[in-house]
Write an enzyme that holds these catalytic residues in place. Structure first.
Site, PDB file in Angstrom:
ATOM      1  N   LYS A  54      -7.442 -20.676  -8.071  1.00  0.00           N
ATOM      2  CA  LYS A  54      -7.713 -19.515  -8.923  1.00  0.00           C
ATOM      3  C   LYS A  54      -8.556 -19.931 -10.120  1.00  0.00           C
ATOM      4  CE  LYS A  54      -3.677 -17.053  -7.296  1.00  0.00           C
ATOM      5  NZ  LYS A  54      -2.262 -16.726  -7.437  1.00  0.00           N
ATOM      6  N   GLN A  98       2.270 -17.137 -11.853  1.00  0.00           N
ATOM      7  CA  GLN A  98       2.377 -17.499 -10.441  1.00  0.00           C
ATOM      8  C   GLN A  98       3.822 -17.356  -9.961  1.00  0.00           C
ATOM      9  OE1 GLN A  98      -0.315 -18.431  -8.420  1.00  0.00           O
ATOM     10  NE2 GLN A  98       1.175 -18.296  -6.769  1.00  0.00           N
ATOM     11  N   ASP A 121      -2.423  -9.075 -11.414  1.00  0.00           N
ATOM     12  CA  ASP A 121      -1.728  -9.120 -10.119  1.00  0.00           C
ATOM     13  C   ASP A 121      -1.260  -7.721  -9.712  1.00  0.00           C
ATOM     14  OD1 ASP A 121      -1.597 -11.357  -8.561  1.00  0.00           O
ATOM     15  OD2 ASP A 121       0.131 -12.243  -9.574  1.00  0.00           O
TER      16      ASP A 121
END
Ligand code: NAD
Length: 305
Positions: A54, A98, A121
């Protein structure tokens, strides 16, 4: 019939290129580079790989990447403080924590502390609720990638019958909501469903995110249907040598491709789209925070072609 292979790597390359071009145009106008902050707690090997990727892809897109690696023992207060700081940091336009988090941390509370407009997200309850009620919001990256691919394969999704197998908050549920928002007729199956093969035989589109290798069989698939395989499973591959493994999806690929009209492979299907969509979400968040027009990317939700 042999199904058309849906090349997720090629799709993802187009998305990344469009993001990079847009960043190169917009950053000088806004006088600021988009910034993505990724927070990793603990040392889960798969998560470490994702976080590295990422960060690297954000830099390649011309963005700033901020990585925060915290020890497994991190307490909730410390993590919440960091998120609050990132929420007000004007250099940071997107925040991603995460998952999974170590079990002593309350995932929902942590995610719901991220400012919704920086929640790239798309897991904050406010974004989930907005997508659920058909409003513009940041949508989760993996289902967004699936939608982009479906939009390019189908001129018009309206009225298509879709089956989503798996009902997690990360993939299955948002996928089903997005298909519903596109006016598909949507069925959702999960591990307690008893009639999945029968449901699948009615579906023009099957999206599977169950984490069960080879779950979807060829006799489940309506001839010509589009099959999107989100599953990523590592299985033993003795043919490659002792102790070797390989990645497979949730679809019996070799058999299903003889019946389906189009199919995503694993690897090289949905996977590469997920990070590309994270960059697209970060760009959108940046545009909104700077009051810049957030034109849809060519493969975007609102732009079918
Ligand atoms: P999860 O474990 O949270 O959810 C699995 C879902 O599948 C549940 O709804 C469960 O009820 C359902 N399920 C399990 N066994 C089933 C069965 N036999 N029949 C029908 N339904 C069944 O998993 P998740 O986070 O949604 O991920 C699912 C899969 O997708 C995993 O393989 C994961 O690695 C993969 N994944 C891939 C990406 C990507 O970028 N390509 C992103 C996220 C997840």
């Amino acid at each position: 019939m042999t199904a058309e292979l849906i090349d997720g790597k090629a799709f993802a390359a187009v998305v990344r290129e469009k993001v990079r071009d847009r960043v190169a145009t917009l950053a000088p106008q806004a006088g600021q580079t988009p910034g993505l902050a990724v927070v990793l707690v603990g040392h889960d090997p798969a998560s470490e790989v994702y976080v590295r990727s990422k960060g690297r892809q954000a830099l390649e897109a011309g963005m700033k990447s901020f990585e925060y690696r915290l020890p497994e023992s991190t307490q909730a207060g410390e993590l919440l403080d960091l998120i609050e700081r990132l929420n007000t940091d004007t250099q940071v336009h997107g925040i991603l924590v995460q998952l999974p988090l170590p079990s002593h941390l309350d995932e929902r509370k942590i995610i719901n502390t991220i400012a919704p407009h920086k929640d790239v997200d798309g897991f904050h309850i406010s974004n989930v609720g907005m997508v659920g009620t058909g409003q513009d919001a940041i949508v989760p990256c993996t289902p967004l990638g699936c939608m982009m691919m479906l939009r390019t394969l189908h001129d018009d999704l309206r009225g298509k019958t879709a089956l989503v197998i798996g009902h997690s908050n990360v993939v299955g549920k948002p996928m089903a909501r997005m298909l519903l928002n596109a006016d598909c007729t949507v069925m959702v199956a999960h591990k307690s469903s008893t009639n999945i093969p029968e449901l699948a035989r009615h579906a023009d589109i099957v999206v599977v995110a169950a984490g069960v290798p080879g779950l979807v069989r060829s006799d489940w698939i309506k001839p010509g249907a589009t099959v999107i395989d989100v599953g990523i499973n590592r299985i033993a591959a003795p043919e490659k040598g002792e102790g070797k493994t390989r990645l497979v999806g949730d679809v019996d690929f070799d058999e299903v491709r003889k019946v389906a009209g189009a199919i995503t492979p694993v690897p090289g299907g949905v996977g590469p789209m997920t990070i590309a969509c994270l960059l697209a979400n970060t760009l959108s968040a940046y545009c909104h925070q700077h009051g810049l027009a957030d034109e849809p990317l060519p493969l975007d939700e609102q732009d079918p072609k």
